[in-house]
Design a protein around this motif. Structure first.
Motif, PDB file in Angstrom:
ATOM      1  N   MET A  16     -20.701 -79.269  40.348  1.00 32.58           N
ATOM      2  CA  MET A  16     -19.805 -79.856  40.834  1.00 32.58           C
ATOM      3  C   MET A  16     -19.954 -80.204  42.100  1.00 32.58           C
ATOM      4  O   MET A  16     -20.564 -79.682  42.939  1.00 32.58           O
ATOM      5  N   GLU A  62     -17.421 -81.880  45.560  1.00 36.69           N
ATOM      6  CA  GLU A  62     -16.313 -82.589  45.949  1.00 36.69           C
ATOM      7  C   GLU A  62     -16.592 -83.021  47.648  1.00 36.69           C
ATOM      8  O   GLU A  62     -17.541 -82.376  48.429  1.00 36.69           O
ATOM      9  N   SER A 101      -9.045 -83.860  49.885  1.00 39.53           N
ATOM     10  CA  SER A 101      -8.426 -82.764  49.079  1.00 39.53           C
ATOM     11  C   SER A 101      -8.260 -83.308  47.651  1.00 39.53           C
ATOM     12  O   SER A 101      -7.540 -82.619  46.772  1.00 39.53           O
ATOM     13  N   THR A 102      -9.405 -84.066  47.134  1.00 35.44           N
ATOM     14  CA  THR A 102      -9.497 -84.516  45.897  1.00 35.44           C
ATOM     15  C   THR A 102     -10.320 -83.304  44.980  1.00 35.44           C
ATOM     16  O   THR A 102     -11.090 -82.472  45.728  1.00 35.44           O
ATOM     17  N   PRO A 103      -9.946 -83.141  43.709  1.00 32.22           N
ATOM     18  CA  PRO A 103     -10.692 -82.070  43.036  1.00 32.22           C
ATOM     19  C   PRO A 103     -12.020 -82.326  42.635  1.00 32.22           C
ATOM     20  O   PRO A 103     -12.405 -83.733  42.787  1.00 32.22           O
ATOM     21  N   ALA A 104     -12.909 -81.472  42.850  1.00 33.51           N
ATOM     22  CA  ALA A 104     -14.230 -81.529  42.406  1.00 33.51           C
ATOM     23  C   ALA A 104     -14.494 -82.079  41.110  1.00 33.51           C
ATOM     24  O   ALA A 104     -13.894 -81.948  40.088  1.00 33.51           O
ATOM     25  N   GLN A 105     -15.641 -82.951  41.015  1.00 32.71           N
ATOM     26  CA  GLN A 105     -16.021 -83.482  39.952  1.00 32.71           C
ATOM     27  C   GLN A 105     -17.588 -83.101  39.322  1.00 32.71           C
ATOM     28  O   GLN A 105     -18.284 -82.744  40.097  1.00 32.71           O
ATOM     29  N   GLN A 106     -17.740 -82.865  38.109  1.00 30.82           N
ATOM     30  CA  GLN A 106     -18.840 -82.748  37.532  1.00 30.82           C
ATOM     31  C   GLN A 106     -20.048 -83.839  37.596  1.00 30.82           C
ATOM     32  O   GLN A 106     -19.440 -84.770  37.590  1.00 30.82           O
TER      33      GLN A 106
END
Length: 182
Positions: free
Chosen positions: A105, A107, A112-117
């Motif tokens: 993951m 980020e 403050s955006t969510p982590a992405q795979q």
């Protein structure tokens, strides 16, 4: 398909999936980049191997070595400044081997955006003793429905790995028997 390789009575007790699950985090810097300015795939692969090795060692209670890496998939580029989280867990165990699933993951460090795979991989580790010989590992005990699915999928990948290895060996033996040298 059986759920687990047969084990002698009184052998090592099983461990739940969560017992060895871990996350390693690392911030990517300029020294991690490739010629395109994104993080080099080899850097990510090393983080994957590090996390998987920690999980395999934890689960087996001692040293474990990487036997193979399957299906390393890069889904999105990783950039300088990304905070990368490498999540790993044991999906399946045999007598001395373990499949470890890894999810990568990322980020932005300053958002403050969510982590992405951004990637995933499956690795096979072999537990070894002080002489480098295979040693028994505890069976993994899947806890959740997701763990059970991962366990079943790992069995399928193992079957495919063994069939592929056998087919390649047979092809090479046939070429030798036919007098064809590589």
């Amino acid at each position: 398909m059986t759920d687990q390789a047969p084990r002698p009575e009184g052998d090592i007790p099983g461990k739940p999936t969560a017992a060895s699950r871990t996350t390693l985090s690392h911030i990517m810097t300029g020294s991690d980049t490739n010629l395109l300015g994104t993080v080099h795939g080899g850097v990510i692969m090393k983080l994957v191997d590090d996390a998987a090795g920690a999980v395999a060692g934890r689960h087996s209670g001692g040293p474990a070595v990487t036997a193979s890496m399957d299906e390393m998939v890069f889904l999105e580029p990783v950039r300088v400044g990304d905070l990368v989280h490498v999540r790993a867990q044991v999906n399946w165990t045999g007598r001395s081997s373990m499949e470890v699933g890894v999810r990568v993951m990322a980020e932005r460090w300053n958002e403050s955006t969510p982590a992405q795979q951004v990637g995933s991989a499956y690795l096979v580790f072999a537990a070894v003793d002080a002489d480098g010989k295979p040693r028994a590992v505890p069976p993994v005990v899947p806890e959740t429905e997701r763990d059970k699915r991962r366990y079943q999928e790992a069995q399928i990948r193992r079957t495919h790995r063994l069939a592929r290895r056998r087919a390649i060996r047979e092809l090479r033996e046939k070429r030798v028997a036919d007098g064809i040298e590589d």
